[in-house]
Write an enzyme that holds these catalytic residues in place. Structure first.
Site, PDB file in Angstrom:
ATOM      1  N   GLY A  46       0.539  -1.143  -0.007  1.00 58.56           N
ATOM      2  CA  GLY A  46      -0.125   0.034   0.001  1.00 58.56           C
ATOM      3  C   GLY A  46       0.951   1.273  -0.048  1.00 58.56           C
ATOM      4  N   GLN A  51       3.120   9.981   1.211  1.00 58.25           N
ATOM      5  CA  GLN A  51       4.540   9.323   1.105  1.00 58.25           C
ATOM      6  C   GLN A  51       5.108   9.637   0.137  1.00 58.25           C
ATOM      7  OE1 GLN A  51       2.386   5.191   2.219  1.00 58.25           O
ATOM      8  NE2 GLN A  51       4.254   5.271   3.263  1.00 58.25           N
ATOM      9  N   CYS A  93       5.907  -0.273   7.371  1.00 53.49           N
ATOM     10  CA  CYS A  93       5.429   1.078   6.656  1.00 53.49           C
ATOM     11  C   CYS A  93       6.781   1.463   5.724  1.00 53.49           C
ATOM     12  CB  CYS A  93       5.080   2.069   7.450  1.00 53.49           C
ATOM     13  SG  CYS A  93       4.812   3.716   6.556  1.00 53.49           S
ATOM     14  N   LEU A  94       6.504   1.687   4.534  1.00 47.77           N
ATOM     15  CA  LEU A  94       7.588   2.058   3.713  1.00 47.77           C
ATOM     16  C   LEU A  94       8.393   3.420   4.070  1.00 47.77           C
ATOM     17  CD1 LEU A  94       5.882   1.180   0.404  1.00 47.77           C
ATOM     18  CD2 LEU A  94       7.657  -0.115   1.242  1.00 47.77           C
ATOM     19  N   HIS A 135      -4.289   1.867   7.595  1.00 48.51           N
ATOM     20  CA  HIS A 135      -3.158   2.431   7.703  1.00 48.51           C
ATOM     21  C   HIS A 135      -2.808   3.449   6.750  1.00 48.51           C
ATOM     22  CE1 HIS A 135       1.459   1.589   8.145  1.00 48.51           C
ATOM     23  NE2 HIS A 135       1.312   2.358   7.027  1.00 48.51           N
ATOM     24  N   GLU A 136      -3.369   3.283   5.447  1.00 43.72           N
ATOM     25  CA  GLU A 136      -3.419   4.366   4.498  1.00 43.72           C
ATOM     26  C   GLU A 136      -4.008   5.467   4.793  1.00 43.72           C
ATOM     27  OE1 GLU A 136      -0.729   3.842   2.770  1.00 43.72           O
ATOM     28  OE2 GLU A 136      -0.757   1.769   2.870  1.00 43.72           O
ATOM     29  N   HIS A 139      -2.410   7.879   6.873  1.00 43.60           N
ATOM     30  CA  HIS A 139      -1.251   8.700   6.440  1.00 43.60           C
ATOM     31  C   HIS A 139      -1.850   9.839   5.945  1.00 43.60           C
ATOM     32  CE1 HIS A 139       2.435   6.222   6.188  1.00 43.60           C
ATOM     33  NE2 HIS A 139       1.776   5.369   5.786  1.00 43.60           N
TER      34      HIS A 139
HETATM   35 NI    NI Z   1       2.541   3.174   5.497  1.00 43.16          NI
END
Ligand code: NI
Length: 180
Positions: A46, A51, A93-94, A135-136, A139
């Site tokens: 995701g 991000q 998370c990235l 989660h997204e 963000h």
């Molecule tokens: Ni994330």
């Protein structure tokens, strides 16, 4: 399509609340496609627009790592309209290097959103898809999963990150498939 740079904690851009997409135009479609390419390249399941430094409410997700593309979704202005139960899931998370932790979320959710084709859709989700959507959407509100942990755990992570960066950065071989 083009790869975009993924910002990582503590970038201030990750703390900003994103604004609604007003027009689903060519630029929005381009961004969605770039985000998909960036997510697969990472690799992750995701990615949210903040991000990659774009403060707009758009996310892309593909939790099916067996058959990439089959369950890909691109969502504009997603909103959680119903939630039920609780679940604890180990998240990564990235944008949060070299760290995973258990996070408590709603177990099942109903999300309403727009697609790049200008259709309004609803998604009922449980399991990883439910966790990833929450989660997204976090963000988009300037929130990372580490913001949902205790101050003590967050502090330990900040110290760990400092050490990683001091020692030359993250290990490129770290498994990132489950990052959302
Ligand atoms: Ni994330």
């Amino acid at each position: 399509m083009a790869l975009r740079e993924i910002l990582t904690f503590p970038s201030p851009a990750l703390k900003k609340k994103a604004v609604d997409v007003k027009n689903i135009d060519a630029a929005v479609n381009q961004l969605a496609n770039d985000m998909v390419e960036t997510m697969y390249a990472a690799p992750g399941v995701g990615l949210a627009a903040p991000q990659v430094g774009v403060p707009e409410r758009m996310i892309v997700l593909d939790v099916n790592t067996e058959e990439p593309g089959k369950d890909l979704v691109k969502l504009i202005n997603p909103v959680i309209v119903e939630k039920h139960g609780t679940v604890v899931w180990e998240e990564g998370c990235l944008s949060v290097l070299e760290y995973t932790a258990d996070v408590k979320r709603s177990a099942e959710i109903l999300v309403r959103a727009w697609t790049p084709d200008q259709d309004e859709i609803e998604i009922e989700a449980d399991g990883l898809l439910s966790v990833a959507l929450q989660h997204e959407i976090d963000h988009l509100d300037g929130k990372l999963f580490i913001d949902r942990l205790s101050a003590l755990k967050r502090d330990l992570y900040k110290r760990k990150l400092k050490k990683i960066l001091r020692d030359g950065g993250p290990d490129p071989d770290t498994e990132r498939n489950t990052c959302i």
